[in-house]
Design a protein around this motif. Structure first.
Motif, PDB file in Angstrom:
ATOM      1  N   GLU A 259      -7.555 -16.034  16.614  1.00 30.31           N
ATOM      2  CA  GLU A 259      -6.799 -15.992  17.860  1.00 30.31           C
ATOM      3  C   GLU A 259      -5.375 -15.557  17.541  1.00 30.31           C
ATOM      4  OE1 GLU A 259      -7.935 -19.237  20.972  1.00 30.31           O
ATOM      5  OE2 GLU A 259      -7.935 -20.193  18.988  1.00 30.31           O
ATOM      6  N   ILE A 260      -4.840 -14.646  18.337  1.00 33.01           N
ATOM      7  CA  ILE A 260      -3.520 -14.102  18.030  1.00 33.01           C
ATOM      8  C   ILE A 260      -2.634 -14.046  19.264  1.00 33.01           C
ATOM      9  CG2 ILE A 260      -4.277 -12.697  16.056  1.00 33.01           C
ATOM     10  CD1 ILE A 260      -4.378 -10.268  17.923  1.00 33.01           C
ATOM     11  N   ASN A 261      -1.332 -14.128  19.031  1.00 35.89           N
ATOM     12  CA  ASN A 261      -0.326 -13.729  20.016  1.00 35.89           C
ATOM     13  C   ASN A 261      -0.012 -12.262  19.774  1.00 35.89           C
ATOM     14  OD1 ASN A 261       0.576 -16.431  21.231  1.00 35.89           O
ATOM     15  ND2 ASN A 261       0.779 -16.840  19.038  1.00 35.89           N
ATOM     16  N   GLU A 262       0.058 -11.468  20.828  1.00 35.93           N
ATOM     17  CA  GLU A 262       0.336 -10.043  20.682  1.00 35.93           C
ATOM     18  C   GLU A 262       1.704  -9.704  21.263  1.00 35.93           C
ATOM     19  OE1 GLU A 262      -2.725  -7.389  22.033  1.00 35.93           O
ATOM     20  OE2 GLU A 262      -4.310  -8.869  21.653  1.00 35.93           O
ATOM     21  N   PHE A 263       2.471  -8.924  20.512  1.00 38.54           N
ATOM     22  CA  PHE A 263       3.784  -8.466  20.959  1.00 38.54           C
ATOM     23  C   PHE A 263       3.924  -6.978  20.669  1.00 38.54           C
ATOM     24  CE2 PHE A 263       4.300 -12.828  19.281  1.00 38.54           C
ATOM     25  CZ  PHE A 263       4.628 -13.491  20.454  1.00 38.54           C
ATOM     26  N   CYS A 264       4.860  -6.335  21.339  1.00 37.97           N
ATOM     27  CA  CYS A 264       5.221  -4.948  21.049  1.00 37.97           C
ATOM     28  C   CYS A 264       6.617  -4.936  20.447  1.00 37.97           C
ATOM     29  CB  CYS A 264       5.191  -4.097  22.322  1.00 37.97           C
ATOM     30  SG  CYS A 264       3.558  -3.935  23.044  1.00 37.97           S
ATOM     31  N   GLY A 265       6.890  -3.935  19.624  1.00 37.96           N
ATOM     32  CA  GLY A 265       8.208  -3.861  19.005  1.00 37.96           C
ATOM     33  C   GLY A 265       8.482  -2.482  18.451  1.00 37.96           C
ATOM     34  N   THR A 266       9.628  -2.352  17.778  1.00 37.44           N
ATOM     35  CA  THR A 266      10.051  -1.089  17.179  1.00 37.44           C
ATOM     36  C   THR A 266      10.613  -1.372  15.798  1.00 37.44           C
ATOM     37  OG1 THR A 266      10.638  -0.246  19.377  1.00 37.44           O
ATOM     38  CG2 THR A 266      11.504   0.948  17.469  1.00 37.44           C
ATOM     39  N   ALA A 267      10.209  -0.552  14.826  1.00 38.02           N
ATOM     40  CA  ALA A 267      10.683  -0.726  13.455  1.00 38.02           C
ATOM     41  C   ALA A 267      12.126  -0.249  13.324  1.00 38.02           C
ATOM     42  CB  ALA A 267       9.785   0.044  12.493  1.00 38.02           C
ATOM     43  N   ARG A 268      12.963  -1.052  12.676  1.00 40.46           N
ATOM     44  CA  ARG A 268      14.355  -0.698  12.382  1.00 40.46           C
ATOM     45  C   ARG A 268      14.699  -1.225  10.997  1.00 40.46           C
ATOM     46  NH1 ARG A 268      15.685   3.037  16.210  1.00 40.46           N
ATOM     47  NH2 ARG A 268      15.185   2.253  18.318  1.00 40.46           N
ATOM     48  N   GLY A 269      15.052  -0.314  10.100  1.00 35.77           N
ATOM     49  CA  GLY A 269      15.472  -0.731   8.774  1.00 35.77           C
ATOM     50  C   GLY A 269      14.410  -1.493   8.005  1.00 35.77           C
ATOM     51  N   GLY A 270      13.149  -1.117   8.196  1.00 34.47           N
ATOM     52  CA  GLY A 270      12.057  -1.779   7.486  1.00 34.47           C
ATOM     53  C   GLY A 270      11.680  -3.129   8.046  1.00 34.47           C
ATOM     54  N   LEU A 271      12.200  -3.476   9.236  1.00 38.43           N
ATOM     55  CA  LEU A 271      11.913  -4.759   9.867  1.00 38.43           C
ATOM     56  C   LEU A 271      11.508  -4.545  11.322  1.00 38.43           C
ATOM     57  CD1 LEU A 271      14.978  -6.798   8.555  1.00 38.43           C
ATOM     58  CD2 LEU A 271      12.624  -6.951   7.703  1.00 38.43           C
ATOM     59  N   VAL A 272      10.820  -5.530  11.875  1.00 34.65           N
ATOM     60  CA  VAL A 272      10.466  -5.526  13.292  1.00 34.65           C
ATOM     61  C   VAL A 272      10.881  -6.866  13.871  1.00 34.65           C
ATOM     62  CG1 VAL A 272       8.619  -5.358  14.988  1.00 34.65           C
ATOM     63  CG2 VAL A 272       8.492  -4.007  12.892  1.00 34.65           C
ATOM     64  N   GLU A 273      11.656  -6.839  14.931  1.00 35.95           N
ATOM     65  CA  GLU A 273      12.060  -8.064  15.595  1.00 35.95           C
ATOM     66  C   GLU A 273      10.953  -8.527  16.547  1.00 35.95           C
ATOM     67  OE1 GLU A 273      14.625  -9.919  15.115  1.00 35.95           O
ATOM     68  OE2 GLU A 273      15.956  -8.635  13.917  1.00 35.95           O
ATOM     69  N   THR A 274      10.614  -9.811  16.471  1.00 42.63           N
ATOM     70  CA  THR A 274       9.609 -10.395  17.362  1.00 42.63           C
ATOM     71  C   THR A 274      10.184 -11.683  17.943  1.00 42.63           C
ATOM     72  OG1 THR A 274       8.443 -11.977  15.931  1.00 42.63           O
ATOM     73  CG2 THR A 274       7.942  -9.636  15.614  1.00 42.63           C
ATOM     74  N   PRO A 275       9.596 -12.203  19.019  1.00 42.52           N
ATOM     75  CA  PRO A 275      10.061 -13.487  19.557  1.00 42.52           C
ATOM     76  C   PRO A 275       9.919 -14.643  18.569  1.00 42.52           C
ATOM     77  CG  PRO A 275       8.709 -12.328  21.166  1.00 42.52           C
ATOM     78  CD  PRO A 275       8.570 -11.587  19.879  1.00 42.52           C
ATOM     79  N   LEU A 276       9.150 -14.419  17.494  1.00 38.48           N
ATOM     80  CA  LEU A 276       8.924 -15.471  16.505  1.00 38.48           C
ATOM     81  C   LEU A 276       9.567 -15.128  15.166  1.00 38.48           C
ATOM     82  CD1 LEU A 276       5.223 -16.356  17.371  1.00 38.48           C
ATOM     83  CD2 LEU A 276       7.298 -17.605  17.983  1.00 38.48           C
ATOM     84  N   GLY A 277      10.592 -14.275  15.196  1.00 36.36           N
ATOM     85  CA  GLY A 277      11.302 -13.938  13.973  1.00 36.36           C
ATOM     86  C   GLY A 277      11.034 -12.519  13.521  1.00 36.36           C
TER      87      GLY A 277
END
Length: 380
Positions: A259-277
């Protein structure tokens, strides 16, 4: 007139199975169409000798069609089926089911209600003299621990016992490959674990190559040496349960195994910001659109000491665990978590979260390439 089974049986204790000559079964570029619609799309897959291979996927993914092609009940539109590198179905030939040395166990067991258990099991042993057929059928029944039921009829047996009779009948001719179409779907949930474990032990004992169809990821992980995941008639990913769980190739695979939570995001500087960090995606170019999956089991909910503040919106008691819905700052999307029951005090509203990095999966939206925590974890 059949021989007296009581004179043939060696007792009700389960006997060791006769070893079969396990074969390699290969699907080579298999395509199948039904009324002009493709149901299987260029599938290449091999079940190795003595291996338990699970075909896993949602309804309509093509699992049972592949099984029917292997059994000879369906013919593919193109491609070849090979048994130990010998073509049994393809442009050059099409062997009928009875000449393939492949056994098939149906989902509904398909026992003949007017026949005794012994006669059901010996039904396919037509090439043997009557006495030998009875002896082989009794040996198969003893193998599944049901020799003492030889005189009974199917209606007198429980669902689990009928399943074992169907398994005995499929194993009696000692097939090189055994095909099983959702063999546990009709069983009471309380029986499934026991019957599944017994069946797996018998398959290991006979050493037959087995292909098992299921739509249950946990069942596939319990049984299979390898799992082949299908979607819309295509092969998505093949590997061990560890491979598919820890290194899913796309969001579909990740969601099928947990079971998963799904989010959308954009890569910046080798990282992706999510609501969970932040999640790491070191090989993605800046601006790359991504899908993020966070496993429910990877969201740790703490009264204090976590890195993300959250508020409990709802909680559902499920016995051993609780399912929580949580609101987090900066996101309109509810976050779900699965935690041990009674871990949090009743009436608690404000909590903190900490997320395991290995449970954050990042996929490039176009290529669906997995990035699991640090890239080195993918290679390990």
């Amino acid at each position: 007139m059949i021989s007296d089974p009581a004179r043939i049986s060696t007792g009700s204790a389960r006997r060791s199975a006769a070893v079969t000559f396990a074969a390699r079964l290969s699907f080579e570029n298999i395509t199948h169409s039904y009324h002009g619609k493709e149901t299987i799309r260029d599938v290449s897959l091999t079940a190795e000798p003595g291996e338990v291979l699970c075909l896993l996927g949602p309804s309509g993914s093509g699992k049972t069609t592949l099984l029917r092609i292997a059994a000879g009940i369906e013919a593919q539109s193109s491609g070849r089926l090979l048994l130990d590198n010998r073509e049994v179905a393809g442009p050059a030939c099409f062997l009928p089911p009875e000449r393939r040395g492949i056994g098939l166990m149906f989902q509904d067991f398909a026992l003949f209600p007017h026949m005794s258990i012994l006669d059901n099991v010996r039904f396919g042993l037509t090439a043997l003299p009557s006495g030998e057929a009875v002896a082989e059928a009794m040996a198969a029944l003893e193998r599944v621990g049901l020799g003492h039921y030889a005189r009974k009829f199917p209606h007198a047996l429980s669902g689990g016992e009928q399943q074992r009779v169907a398994l005995a009948r499929a194993l009696a001719p000692r097939p090189a490959v055994l095909l099983m179409d959702e063999p546990f779907s009709g069983l009471d949930s309380r029986l499934k674990d026991t019957i599944r474990a017994d069946t797996l032990a018998i398959l290991r004992d006979t050493r037959a190559t087995a292909i098992v169809v299921t739509h249950d990821a946990e069942e596939a992980m319990r049984m299979a040496d390898r799992i082949a995941l299908l979607k819309d008639g295509r092969l998505v990913q093949v590997g061990t349960s560890d491979d598919l769980y820890r290194r899913p190739c796309d969001l579909f695979t990740a969601g099928f195994f947990s079971e998963i939570n799904e989010f959308c995001g954009t890569a910046r500087g080798g990282l992706v910001e999510t609501p969970l960090g932040r999640a790491q995606a070191p090989d993605l170019a800046d601006g790359t659109a991504v899908s993020i999956a966070v496993r429910l089991s990877g969201v740790n909910v703490l009264e204090e000491g976590g890195t993300i503040p959250a508020r409990i919106v709802s909680r559902r008691f499920l016995g051993v665990v609780e399912l929580l819905s949580l609101a987090v700052p900066g996101s309109d999307q509810v976050v779900r978590a699965r935690i041990r029951a009674d871990q949090l005090g009743q009436g608690l509203r404000d909590v903190t979260l900490r997320v395991n990095q290995q449970d954050i999966l990042v996929f490039e939206k176009d290529l669906q390439t997995p990035y699991i925590g640090e890239r080195e974890k993918l290679r390990s």
